[in-house]
Design a protein around this motif. Sequence first.
Motif, PDB file in Angstrom:
ATOM      1  N   ARG A  36       0.808  -1.215   0.000  1.00  0.00           N
ATOM      2  CA  ARG A  36       0.000   0.000   0.000  1.00  0.00           C
ATOM      3  C   ARG A  36       0.841   1.265   0.000  1.00  0.00           C
ATOM      4  O   ARG A  36       0.340   2.347  -0.270  1.00  0.00           O
ATOM      5  CB  ARG A  36      -0.947   0.005   1.191  1.00  0.00           C
ATOM      6  N   ARG A  37       2.113   1.141   0.291  1.00  0.00           N
ATOM      7  CA  ARG A  37       2.958   2.324   0.408  1.00  0.00           C
ATOM      8  C   ARG A  37       4.005   2.448  -0.684  1.00  0.00           C
ATOM      9  O   ARG A  37       4.685   3.464  -0.758  1.00  0.00           O
ATOM     10  CB  ARG A  37       3.635   2.309   1.784  1.00  0.00           C
ATOM     11  N   CYS A  38       4.142   1.440  -1.503  1.00  0.00           N
ATOM     12  CA  CYS A  38       5.147   1.472  -2.569  1.00  0.00           C
ATOM     13  C   CYS A  38       4.486   1.753  -3.909  1.00  0.00           C
ATOM     14  O   CYS A  38       3.317   1.462  -4.117  1.00  0.00           O
ATOM     15  CB  CYS A  38       5.899   0.142  -2.629  1.00  0.00           C
ATOM     16  N   ASP A  39       5.280   2.290  -4.807  1.00  0.00           N
ATOM     17  CA  ASP A  39       4.779   2.637  -6.135  1.00  0.00           C
ATOM     18  C   ASP A  39       4.583   1.431  -7.033  1.00  0.00           C
ATOM     19  O   ASP A  39       3.850   1.512  -8.010  1.00  0.00           O
ATOM     20  CB  ASP A  39       5.734   3.619  -6.816  1.00  0.00           C
ATOM     21  N   SER A  40       5.253   0.336  -6.737  1.00  0.00           N
ATOM     22  CA  SER A  40       5.123  -0.843  -7.596  1.00  0.00           C
ATOM     23  C   SER A  40       5.217  -2.114  -6.753  1.00  0.00           C
ATOM     24  O   SER A  40       5.774  -2.097  -5.653  1.00  0.00           O
ATOM     25  CB  SER A  40       6.231  -0.852  -8.651  1.00  0.00           C
ATOM     26  N   ARG A  62       8.722  -0.066   8.631  1.00  0.00           N
ATOM     27  CA  ARG A  62       8.592   1.392   8.478  1.00  0.00           C
ATOM     28  C   ARG A  62       9.955   2.016   8.209  1.00  0.00           C
ATOM     29  O   ARG A  62      10.099   2.880   7.341  1.00  0.00           O
ATOM     30  CB  ARG A  62       7.973   1.970   9.751  1.00  0.00           C
ATOM     31  N   ASN A  63      10.989   1.586   8.933  1.00  0.00           N
ATOM     32  CA  ASN A  63      12.334   2.114   8.719  1.00  0.00           C
ATOM     33  C   ASN A  63      12.883   1.702   7.357  1.00  0.00           C
ATOM     34  O   ASN A  63      13.523   2.499   6.670  1.00  0.00           O
ATOM     35  CB  ASN A  63      13.273   1.650   9.830  1.00  0.00           C
ATOM     36  N   VAL A  64      12.663   0.447   6.973  1.00  0.00           N
ATOM     37  CA  VAL A  64      13.116  -0.026   5.662  1.00  0.00           C
ATOM     38  C   VAL A  64      12.416   0.771   4.567  1.00  0.00           C
ATOM     39  O   VAL A  64      13.043   1.175   3.581  1.00  0.00           O
ATOM     40  CB  VAL A  64      12.861  -1.544   5.502  1.00  0.00           C
ATOM     41  N   ARG A 102      12.406   4.892   0.366  1.00  0.00           N
ATOM     42  CA  ARG A 102      11.927   6.162  -0.194  1.00  0.00           C
ATOM     43  C   ARG A 102      13.069   7.147  -0.413  1.00  0.00           C
ATOM     44  O   ARG A 102      13.101   7.846  -1.429  1.00  0.00           O
ATOM     45  CB  ARG A 102      10.868   6.773   0.714  1.00  0.00           C
ATOM     46  N   ARG A 103      14.007   7.210   0.527  1.00  0.00           N
ATOM     47  CA  ARG A 103      15.153   8.108   0.348  1.00  0.00           C
ATOM     48  C   ARG A 103      15.966   7.696  -0.872  1.00  0.00           C
ATOM     49  O   ARG A 103      16.391   8.539  -1.662  1.00  0.00           O
ATOM     50  CB  ARG A 103      16.019   8.120   1.603  1.00  0.00           C
ATOM     51  N   GLY A 104      16.169   6.404  -1.039  1.00  0.00           N
ATOM     52  CA  GLY A 104      16.893   5.915  -2.212  1.00  0.00           C
ATOM     53  C   GLY A 104      16.137   6.233  -3.494  1.00  0.00           C
ATOM     54  O   GLY A 104      16.738   6.603  -4.511  1.00  0.00           O
ATOM     55  N   ALA A 105      14.823   6.099  -3.445  1.00  0.00           N
ATOM     56  CA  ALA A 105      14.011   6.399  -4.621  1.00  0.00           C
ATOM     57  C   ALA A 105      14.108   7.879  -4.986  1.00  0.00           C
ATOM     58  O   ALA A 105      14.170   8.222  -6.169  1.00  0.00           O
ATOM     59  CB  ALA A 105      12.559   6.000  -4.379  1.00  0.00           C
ATOM     60  N   LEU A 106      14.135   8.745  -3.987  1.00  0.00           N
ATOM     61  CA  LEU A 106      14.266  10.178  -4.264  1.00  0.00           C
ATOM     62  C   LEU A 106      15.601  10.478  -4.945  1.00  0.00           C
ATOM     63  O   LEU A 106      15.659  11.281  -5.880  1.00  0.00           O
ATOM     64  CB  LEU A 106      14.134  10.987  -2.969  1.00  0.00           C
ATOM     65  N   ARG A 107      16.661   9.820  -4.481  1.00  0.00           N
ATOM     66  CA  ARG A 107      17.970  10.015  -5.112  1.00  0.00           C
ATOM     67  C   ARG A 107      17.959   9.512  -6.555  1.00  0.00           C
ATOM     68  O   ARG A 107      18.489  10.168  -7.454  1.00  0.00           O
ATOM     69  CB  ARG A 107      19.058   9.310  -4.310  1.00  0.00           C
TER      70      ARG A 107
END
Length: 181
Positions: free
Chosen positions: A25-29, A66-68, A73-78
């Motif tokens: 539910r929280r990931c794009d794919s 949640r931490n993972v 998400r931080r990696g995805a932003l980069r």
Amino acid sequence: MSADTHRFEAVYKATYDQITAYAGRRCDSPQDAADVVAETFTVVWRRIDELPPGAEARLWVYGVARNVLADHRRGALRRRARHRDLDAEMADLYGDPADHSVERSAIAQAFRTLPDDDRELLALVAWEGLDRAEIATMLGLSRNAVRIRLHRARRRFSRALDEADVRCTLTDTVVPVGRSL
């Protein structure tokens, strides 16, 4: 088999479906969700000595997830910063179909305008079916702090819905099965 292996297998069997749904539910794919789930259980295995006993184990695994997810998400932003053109092409291929209702789209947009912490709290209640005590344990907060934050998050979401001109009735309220809000 060792006691650690048994503990890991037990928590894996007890939480795998819930953590998969949480990530999905929280990931794009689905691929991103699978990566988050795999990394979550890798961390659980590496930190098996820190796994609390009993019912708190599930909440601890949610905290790891949640931490993972935050790391993901931080990696995805980069990656997005480096690959904007590819992301635009992928969004065209995998975006939401155009036949979704306008109201659902407006609700989703209003939800996205909320601060991350508000979205997380509301999602933990609505999607994961966690109560205040479980959320407090998962986030390391007091139940009272969760109650206050949840109240404020709901109020901000209500305002966002009003601004988007979305009207909900009592019959539209989503309540997790077997829980009261």
